[in-house]
Design a protein around this motif. Sequence first.
Motif, PDB file in Angstrom:
ATOM      1  N   VAL A   1      -9.722  -8.286   6.421  1.00 17.86           N
ATOM      2  CA  VAL A   1      -8.308  -8.055   6.726  1.00 17.86           C
ATOM      3  C   VAL A   1      -7.940  -6.647   6.273  1.00 17.86           C
ATOM      4  O   VAL A   1      -8.193  -6.260   5.137  1.00 17.86           O
ATOM      5  CB  VAL A   1      -7.392  -9.086   6.022  1.00 17.86           C
ATOM      6  CG1 VAL A   1      -5.931  -8.798   6.350  1.00 17.86           C
ATOM      7  CG2 VAL A   1      -7.749 -10.500   6.424  1.00 17.86           C
ATOM      8  N   ASP A   2      -7.314  -5.891   7.171  1.00 16.71           N
ATOM      9  CA  ASP A   2      -6.870  -4.525   6.885  1.00 16.71           C
ATOM     10  C   ASP A   2      -5.349  -4.511   6.797  1.00 16.71           C
ATOM     11  O   ASP A   2      -4.658  -4.607   7.810  1.00 16.71           O
ATOM     12  CB  ASP A   2      -7.347  -3.584   7.988  1.00 16.71           C
ATOM     13  CG  ASP A   2      -6.721  -2.193   7.874  1.00 16.71           C
ATOM     14  OD1 ASP A   2      -6.467  -1.761   6.737  1.00 16.71           O
ATOM     15  OD2 ASP A   2      -6.471  -1.562   8.924  1.00 16.71           O
ATOM     16  N   VAL A   3      -4.828  -4.436   5.592  1.00 17.58           N
ATOM     17  CA  VAL A   3      -3.377  -4.376   5.405  1.00 17.58           C
ATOM     18  C   VAL A   3      -3.042  -3.343   4.332  1.00 17.58           C
ATOM     19  O   VAL A   3      -3.864  -3.029   3.475  1.00 17.58           O
ATOM     20  CB  VAL A   3      -2.768  -5.735   4.984  1.00 17.58           C
ATOM     21  CG1 VAL A   3      -2.980  -6.793   6.042  1.00 17.58           C
ATOM     22  CG2 VAL A   3      -3.306  -6.190   3.641  1.00 17.58           C
ATOM     23  N   ARG A   4      -1.818  -2.825   4.405  1.00 15.17           N
ATOM     24  CA  ARG A   4      -1.276  -2.065   3.291  1.00 15.17           C
ATOM     25  C   ARG A   4      -0.387  -3.003   2.491  1.00 15.17           C
ATOM     26  O   ARG A   4       0.472  -3.701   3.060  1.00 15.17           O
ATOM     27  CB  ARG A   4      -0.455  -0.878   3.775  1.00 15.17           C
ATOM     28  CG  ARG A   4       0.044  -0.014   2.602  1.00 15.17           C
ATOM     29  CD  ARG A   4       1.050   1.009   3.021  1.00 15.17           C
ATOM     30  NE  ARG A   4       1.334   1.929   1.926  1.00 15.17           N
ATOM     31  CZ  ARG A   4       2.219   2.905   1.977  1.00 15.17           C
ATOM     32  NH1 ARG A   4       2.911   3.113   3.092  1.00 15.17           N
ATOM     33  NH2 ARG A   4       2.421   3.694   0.942  1.00 15.17           N
ATOM     34  N   VAL A   5      -0.573  -3.036   1.190  1.00 16.16           N
ATOM     35  CA  VAL A   5       0.147  -3.985   0.346  1.00 16.16           C
ATOM     36  C   VAL A   5       1.302  -3.295  -0.377  1.00 16.16           C
ATOM     37  O   VAL A   5       1.118  -2.275  -1.043  1.00 16.16           O
ATOM     38  CB  VAL A   5      -0.800  -4.644  -0.684  1.00 16.16           C
ATOM     39  CG1 VAL A   5      -0.007  -5.566  -1.613  1.00 16.16           C
ATOM     40  CG2 VAL A   5      -1.894  -5.429   0.034  1.00 16.16           C
ATOM     41  N   LEU A   6       2.502  -3.863  -0.199  1.00 15.54           N
ATOM     42  CA  LEU A   6       3.685  -3.464  -0.955  1.00 15.54           C
ATOM     43  C   LEU A   6       4.124  -4.663  -1.774  1.00 15.54           C
ATOM     44  O   LEU A   6       4.087  -5.793  -1.280  1.00 15.54           O
ATOM     45  CB  LEU A   6       4.815  -3.028  -0.016  1.00 15.54           C
ATOM     46  CG  LEU A   6       4.489  -1.997   1.061  1.00 15.54           C
ATOM     47  CD1 LEU A   6       5.693  -1.773   1.962  1.00 15.54           C
ATOM     48  CD2 LEU A   6       4.036  -0.682   0.437  1.00 15.54           C
ATOM     49  N   ALA A   7       4.515  -4.458  -3.002  1.00 12.02           N
ATOM     50  CA  ALA A   7       4.968  -5.560  -3.854  1.00 12.02           C
ATOM     51  C   ALA A   7       6.294  -5.183  -4.500  1.00 12.02           C
ATOM     52  O   ALA A   7       6.588  -4.001  -4.708  1.00 12.02           O
ATOM     53  CB  ALA A   7       3.924  -5.883  -4.925  1.00 12.02           C
TER      54      ALA A   7
END
Length: 441
Positions: free
Chosen positions: A270-276
Amino acid sequence: MQQPAAQRRLLIVDPCDDCHRLLPGLSSAGWDVHSCMLGTALDHPCDVGLLRLQASHLRRPDGVKDLIKRSNTEWIAVLSAEQLRMPAVGDFVCEWFFDFHTLPFDVSRVLVTLGRAFGMARLRGKGVARVDETSHELLGDSRPIRELRKLLGKLAPTESPVLIRGESGTGKELVARTLHRQSQRSEQPFIAINCGAIPEHLIQSELFGHEKGAFTGAHQRKAGRIEAAHGGTLFLDEIGDLPLELQANLLRFLQEKHIERVGGSQPIPVDVRVLAATHVDLERAIEQGRFREDLYYRLNVLQVVTAPLRDRHGDLSMLASHFAHYYSLETGRRPRSFSDHALAAMGRHDWPGNVRELANRVRRGLVLAEGRQIEAQDLGLQTLDQVQQPLGTLEEYKHRAERQALCDVLSRHSDNLSVAAKVLGISRPTFYRLLHKHQIR
């Protein structure tokens, strides 16, 4: 000195013979007058509108309401004395129109009313234009919001994780959506997950998905939220509420860039950019053993802090105007402005619920307001004579009064600091020095 006609555009909708007889006097007073039927009124921009109310308008008022809501100007109703005495007509006119005139016209009174309406339209129009800007989603001109927009412009093009911190109601999800919209992934999915809103026994399945038969009730394969965000952005809201066991699984995904569905053994890239985002003190949570330190460092590569509303006094009137127009569509009521007492009360309030609280109070105010403006009591806020200031030294009194004066003038003149300084009777450099001293804007 008479203003140029092009700056004073009057539109007469569904004109009658009396309306046409007004034209020479209006033109000589500097008005550029045009007329049309109700169905095409939105195609004719104007500064003030004059609408001859017909029986059909009163039977089916939705067309009139739609025109007034969408034109963002002030409207004056023209009707007969007999119509005004009809049941519910008076309430309708008071609710939706700036003013009204009964036939036949008193020309001098019409000109005075048009002048007042033009001034009010200019005030309303200036606020609306700023609310309708589409270049960014974060409204405001205060220093914290300007710095935030500048920072987001730098962070958005990167692929690094971003940790968004701030109090509840300060727009952390809005920041995440802005980062996504300005990134190279903007055409791909934006998937938001509130880690504190999903029941603990369902979180793993929601995040990672499950295979058919993985547990009772799993009748078919289901992709999780992380998988659904492939190619786009994954926003983990309230990450501090994620259970420790799931924190380990999330950390493994961030390190290895693949997941396994519940009940499965096949790794899925899975290719995602993670924001938290979080409103809790993660450093303290780490000390208390409630949050993994290694996950913290994975998420906290870049950091954004959202400012509380109490530090954004210059943005209050703009945001309130935005919500008044937004919620007027929901309530079916005409957008209302705010009285001076309401603006002052907003400036004194600490806004513990931040922008979310402001939106809710404005929504309430639109429903409860009985006059042409929203008052402090409609917002559930105290007026000055209801506020009891704590006792203190003379210097503390002076400090509070100075800060309050700055906040009050900014709530009305945030778009023109020269005017704000003039209202306070000080020079512009002194005004800037006081803003810096009290950490405003």
